[in-house]
Design an enzyme around this catalytic site. Structure first.
Site, mmCIF file in Angstrom:
data_model
loop_
_atom_site.group_PDB
_atom_site.id
_atom_site.type_symbol
_atom_site.label_atom_id
_atom_site.label_comp_id
_atom_site.label_asym_id
_atom_site.label_seq_id
_atom_site.Cartn_x
_atom_site.Cartn_y
_atom_site.Cartn_z
ATOM 1 C CG ASP A 66 -1.759 -1.332 1.282
ATOM 2 O OD1 ASP A 66 -2.465 -1.568 0.449
ATOM 3 O OD2 ASP A 66 -1.351 -2.151 2.369
ATOM 4 C CG HIS A 100 -3.425 -5.048 3.132
ATOM 5 N ND1 HIS A 100 -2.815 -4.282 2.451
ATOM 6 C CD2 HIS A 100 -3.801 -6.379 2.883
ATOM 7 C CE1 HIS A 100 -3.034 -4.988 1.297
ATOM 8 N NE2 HIS A 100 -3.523 -6.301 1.392
HETATM 9 P P1 NAX Z 1 -2.260 -18.365 -3.909
HETATM 10 O O1 NAX Z 1 -3.537 -18.771 -3.495
HETATM 11 O O2 NAX Z 1 -1.682 -18.186 -5.343
HETATM 12 O O3 NAX Z 1 -0.937 -18.993 -2.893
HETATM 13 C C1 NAX Z 1 -1.308 -19.303 -1.661
HETATM 14 C C2 NAX Z 1 -0.363 -20.630 -1.302
HETATM 15 O O4 NAX Z 1 -0.648 -20.703 0.261
HETATM 16 C C3 NAX Z 1 -0.980 -21.685 -1.932
HETATM 17 O O5 NAX Z 1 0.017 -22.387 -2.617
HETATM 18 C C4 NAX Z 1 -1.675 -22.411 -0.784
HETATM 19 O O6 NAX Z 1 -1.446 -24.079 -1.022
HETATM 20 C C5 NAX Z 1 -0.739 -22.058 0.323
HETATM 21 N N1 NAX Z 1 -1.210 -22.281 1.639
HETATM 22 C C6 NAX Z 1 -2.615 -22.505 2.072
HETATM 23 N N2 NAX Z 1 -2.396 -22.797 3.581
HETATM 24 C C7 NAX Z 1 -1.245 -23.044 3.821
HETATM 25 C C8 NAX Z 1 -0.785 -23.593 5.023
HETATM 26 N N3 NAX Z 1 -1.245 -23.652 6.065
HETATM 27 N N4 NAX Z 1 0.746 -23.449 5.009
HETATM 28 C C9 NAX Z 1 1.468 -23.298 4.036
HETATM 29 N N5 NAX Z 1 1.102 -22.859 2.696
HETATM 30 C C10 NAX Z 1 -0.477 -22.961 2.607
HETATM 31 O O7 NAX Z 1 -2.113 -16.883 -3.021
HETATM 32 P P2 NAX Z 1 -0.934 -15.557 -3.399
HETATM 33 O O8 NAX Z 1 -1.635 -14.911 -4.607
HETATM 34 O O9 NAX Z 1 0.292 -16.189 -3.338
HETATM 35 O O10 NAX Z 1 -1.246 -14.661 -1.974
HETATM 36 C C11 NAX Z 1 -1.004 -15.130 -0.898
HETATM 37 C C12 NAX Z 1 -1.791 -14.362 0.250
HETATM 38 O O11 NAX Z 1 -1.329 -12.743 0.159
HETATM 39 C C13 NAX Z 1 -3.386 -14.322 0.306
HETATM 40 O O12 NAX Z 1 -3.580 -14.409 1.391
HETATM 41 C C14 NAX Z 1 -3.337 -12.887 -0.238
HETATM 42 O O13 NAX Z 1 -4.731 -12.408 0.104
HETATM 43 C C15 NAX Z 1 -2.395 -11.930 0.112
HETATM 44 N N6 NAX Z 1 -1.729 -10.834 -0.142
HETATM 45 C C16 NAX Z 1 -1.580 -9.825 0.634
HETATM 46 C C17 NAX Z 1 -1.019 -8.681 0.042
HETATM 47 C C18 NAX Z 1 -0.817 -7.612 1.191
HETATM 48 O O14 NAX Z 1 -0.362 -6.568 0.823
HETATM 49 N N7 NAX Z 1 -0.625 -7.973 2.489
HETATM 50 C C19 NAX Z 1 -1.288 -8.193 -1.297
HETATM 51 C C20 NAX Z 1 -1.128 -9.399 -2.351
HETATM 52 C C21 NAX Z 1 -2.214 -10.542 -1.606
HETATM 53 O O15 NAX Z 1 -3.403 -10.276 -2.168
#
Ligand code: NAX
Length: 328
Positions: free
Chosen positions: A159, A187
């Site tokens: 952000d 966020h």
């Molecule tokens: P993806 O869905 O592509 O990847 C997430 C990964 O986490 C998957 O491979 C899944 O298998 C894995 N996962 C789920 N549960 C798990 C666990 N218990 N232990 C280990 N791995 C686990 O999501 P992606 O686009 O990579 O985003 C990841 C996270 O970042 C999401 O929650 C998303 O909302 C968040 N974001 C946060 C942002 C921020 O600025 N704070 C911005 C970008 C993003 O939206």
């Protein structure tokens, strides 16, 4: 070469992981002289895909990448971690209520908080990117009683970077000329990107802009809703920019903010600026030697006060919801 640093990344086979791991392995986080040992956590069904990512990491032949370990057991992967980047989280799927989302993520972040408490290195720093990032960080922190609270933060650097970029575009300044940007609060869409304390080439940014209507009706909503705009355009949520911000945040935390500038980090509130104590709230912080300090003494006018309180109120609601679920 110095002693290797163990960096744990969760959700390593996800979108953000696909950008983040290569940046860390290439030295973008710790520099060219520090070997990195990557410890990658995924859920069992994603381990095969993660093996493919590791093959690609091998194929980059990064001189700073010392070793890679993957697995689905947090207690094993977090063992000895100096830095843990908690990216993996449960996304909101169709028909899922807010309570369901908090509960699903609660299960992840209670387990990971406990595992970090048990096995992470004494100097561990933990950055949470997975959403809802602030409240996930609160859950992990609350489940790791032996780790000092100051070691947990949630990511609002994306952000912050978005705000820098929007302000640069509006004023024609270079992003490198802008300092003292602040994201206050959660966020989420309630976050408050604050230009009133930012500076452009040393001049007050709000004065340079001189357009309150733009700040209120354009800048703030554009930054706060940028995530949704990216999804709309790309058909997928921000990944490379989120990875880049995760690196920026961790690098500044470990290596210090530049003189005369600060960064935005969501950290445990000590009550500064009248924000309820204990909330994971994004503040302007300076960092040095791996520790952060909230910038004190900024003058807050009524406009900023209302926005800072609104985003705090949302975090109080989230905190109360996870408390009710017994997660903290
Ligand atoms: P993806 O869905 O592509 O990847 C997430 C990964 O986490 C998957 O491979 C899944 O298998 C894995 N996962 C789920 N549960 C798990 C666990 N218990 N232990 C280990 N791995 C686990 O999501 P992606 O686009 O990579 O985003 C990841 C996270 O970042 C999401 O929650 C998303 O909302 C968040 N974001 C946060 C942002 C921020 O600025 N704070 C911005 C970008 C993003 O939206």
């Amino acid at each position: 070469m110095t002693t290797p640093v163990k960096v744990a990344v969760t959700g390593a086979a996800g979108q953000i992981g696909y950008s983040l791991l290569f940046r860390i392995a290439s030295g973008a986080l710790l520099g060219p002289d520090t070997p990195v040992q990557l410890r990658l956590l995924e859920i069992t069904p994603a381990l095969k895909a993660l093996e493919g990512v590791v093959m690609e990491l091998d194929d980059c032949a990064f001189t700073t990448l010392d070793s890679v370990e993957i697995g689905d057991d947090a207690t094993h992967i977090f063992d000895g971690a100096n830095l843990a980047l908690l990216v993996g989280a449960r996304p909101r799927t169709k028909g899922m209520e807010r309570g369901d989302l908090l509960e699903a993520n609660g299960a992840i972040f209670t387990t990971q908080g406990k595992a970090l408490n048990e096995v992470a290195a004494d100097d561990v720093r933990i950055g949470v990117t997975g959403n809802p990032a602030n409240t996930n960080a609160l859950i992990a922190m609350s489940n790791a009683p032996d780790i000092p609270r100051e070691r947990f933060s949630a990511l609002t650097r994306l952000d912050h970077n978005r705000a820098l970029s929007q302000l640069a575009a509006k004023t024609g300044a270079k992003v490198g000329d802008i300092t003292k940007m602040t994201i206050w609060g959660n966020h989420s869409a309630t976050q408050y990107p604050d230009v009133f304390h930012a500076e452009i080439g040393g001049r007050n940014a709000a004065e340079v802009v001189d357009d309150q209507a733009w700040i209120e009706n354009d800048f703030i909503p554009t930054v706060a809703k940028r995530g949704a705009a990216i999804i709309e355009a790309r058909g997928a949520s921000s990944a490379a920019s989120a990875a880049s911000a995760t690196i920026d945040a961790a690098r500044d935390w470990l290596q210090g903010t530049p003189e005369g500038d600060w960064a935005s980090m969501a950290v445990a509130s000590d009550g500064s600026y009248g924000i309820p104590e204990g909330l994971i709230y994004s503040y302007p912080v300076t960092t040095s030697g791996g520790d952060w300090e909230i910038v004190q003494g900024l003058e807050i006018d009524d406009f900023s006060r209302a926005k800072m309180d609104a985003t705090a109120a949302e975090l109080v609601e989230e905190r109360d919801a996870v408390k009710e679920l017994g997660l903290i």
